[in-house]
Write a protein that holds these residues in place. Structure first.
Motif, PDB file in Angstrom:
ATOM      1  N   ILE A   4       0.832  -1.203   0.000  1.00 50.24           N
ATOM      2  CA  ILE A   4       0.000   0.000   0.000  1.00 50.24           C
ATOM      3  C   ILE A   4       0.860   1.244   0.000  1.00 50.24           C
ATOM      4  N   LEU A   5       1.921   1.236   0.804  1.00 54.94           N
ATOM      5  CA  LEU A   5       2.784   2.416   0.903  1.00 54.94           C
ATOM      6  C   LEU A   5       3.586   2.642  -0.369  1.00 54.94           C
ATOM      7  N   VAL A  11       1.676   8.136  -6.100  1.00 47.85           N
ATOM      8  CA  VAL A  11       0.711   9.220  -6.290  1.00 47.85           C
ATOM      9  C   VAL A  11       1.074  10.477  -5.520  1.00 47.85           C
ATOM     10  N   LEU A  12       1.901  10.351  -4.508  1.00 48.48           N
ATOM     11  CA  LEU A  12       2.283  11.519  -3.717  1.00 48.48           C
ATOM     12  C   LEU A  12       3.696  11.918  -4.072  1.00 48.48           C
ATOM     13  N   PHE A  68      -0.159   7.784   8.840  1.00 43.70           N
ATOM     14  CA  PHE A  68      -0.045   9.227   8.607  1.00 43.70           C
ATOM     15  C   PHE A  68       0.348   9.509   7.154  1.00 43.70           C
ATOM     16  N   VAL A  69       1.310   8.763   6.658  1.00 47.10           N
ATOM     17  CA  VAL A  69       1.772   8.959   5.277  1.00 47.10           C
ATOM     18  C   VAL A  69       0.648   8.643   4.290  1.00 47.10           C
ATOM     19  N   LYS A  70      -0.099   7.576   4.570  1.00 45.17           N
ATOM     20  CA  LYS A  70      -1.218   7.207   3.697  1.00 45.17           C
ATOM     21  C   LYS A  70      -2.249   8.330   3.647  1.00 45.17           C
ATOM     22  N   ALA A  73      -1.226  11.073   1.440  1.00 47.09           N
ATOM     23  CA  ALA A  73      -1.407  10.721   0.032  1.00 47.09           C
ATOM     24  C   ALA A  73      -2.837  10.969  -0.410  1.00 47.09           C
ATOM     25  N   GLU A  74      -3.795  10.576   0.448  1.00 51.97           N
ATOM     26  CA  GLU A  74      -5.203  10.769   0.105  1.00 51.97           C
ATOM     27  C   GLU A  74      -5.549  12.243   0.002  1.00 51.97           C
ATOM     28  N   THR A  75      -5.001  13.057   0.908  1.00 50.97           N
ATOM     29  CA  THR A  75      -5.239  14.494   0.882  1.00 50.97           C
ATOM     30  C   THR A  75      -4.661  15.115  -0.370  1.00 50.97           C
ATOM     31  N   ALA A  76      -3.479  14.647  -0.765  1.00 46.60           N
ATOM     32  CA  ALA A  76      -2.802  15.224  -1.926  1.00 46.60           C
ATOM     33  C   ALA A  76      -3.506  14.901  -3.228  1.00 46.60           C
ATOM     34  N   THR A  77      -4.169  13.733  -3.304  1.00 50.15           N
ATOM     35  CA  THR A  77      -4.806  13.330  -4.555  1.00 50.15           C
ATOM     36  C   THR A  77      -6.192  13.930  -4.745  1.00 50.15           C
TER      37      THR A  77
END
Length: 209
Positions: A4-5, A11-12, A68-70, A73-77
């Motif tokens: 997943i990471l 994407v990030l 946190f990193v995941k 990524a969701e926020t950035a996309t």
């Protein structure tokens, strides 16, 4: 989790605003105070208080850090997805307007679909001009806006000046069907392609020249 990471890292590419947090190594429990910068490959790039940057392998971080990193990524996309949808809608709207541009000859339809009177529309990117194709006499002109299958016109010249017409349209190859409410304030936007005198709605059927 590592898979997943790795997907997240694709994407990030960058996050402009830095976020400070305490990073924890899963196996040893060692901690590091640093700002989150971005994900690069299978590591997260952080910035220490002295301004130096370093890479921390994602697989070695605590579960909380990986979550946190995941989330980053969701926020950035999300903005990118929103922008893509906006661009798609805008493109569809422009394609529809482009297809409308031209000279259209046709007729006003009675409630039974029969021909009632001739009409010609010349549609540009910003304006619609109506005239009688037989005599060439202009009836008036106005601006228009489209949204999905809706088309709203506002008269600016001739007998249409100051009047508003809320309608729907259907464009199939070179045939344009436009059904609109007349300028009576009690008339409402039609829901089907049919002249309805009682509701103050009229249908035009036109062919592109």
């Amino acid at each position: 989790m590592k898979t997943i990471l790795l997907h997240v890292s694709l994407v990030l590419c960058a996050v402009s605003s830095l976020q400070s947090r305490t990073w924890t190594e899963a196996q040893t429990g060692r901690k590091l105070e640093a700002d989150f910068v971005k994900v690069q490959g299978d590591a997260v790039v952080v910035r220490a208080a002295n301004g130096s940057t370093m890479q921390l392998p994602l697989a070695r971080l605590s579960e909380a850090d990986q979550t946190f990193v995941k989330e980053q990524a969701e926020t950035a996309t999300k903005p990118a997805t929103t922008a893509a949808k906006t661009e798609e809608k805008s493109s569809g709207k422009e394609d529809a307007k482009k297809a409308l541009i031209g000279t259209w000859d046709g007729y006003m339809a009675d409630s039974d679909g029969s021909r009632h009177g001739d009409i010609r529309l010349v549609i540009t990117e910003e304006k619609i001009t109506a005239s009688n194709p037989r005599g060439g006499q202009e009836m008036g002109a106005g601006t228009y806006k489209i949204s999905g299958k809706r088309i709203d016109a506002t008269g600016t010249e001739g007998q249409f000046r100051g009047k508003k017409y809320e309608g729907i349209f259907d464009l199939d190859s070179k045939t344009l069907k436009w059904c609109s409410a007349n300028d009576n304030p009690n008339s409402s936007r039609p829901t089907q392609m049919q002249t309805n005198p009682q509701a103050g709605q009229f249908l035009m059927v036109l062919e592109k020249k």
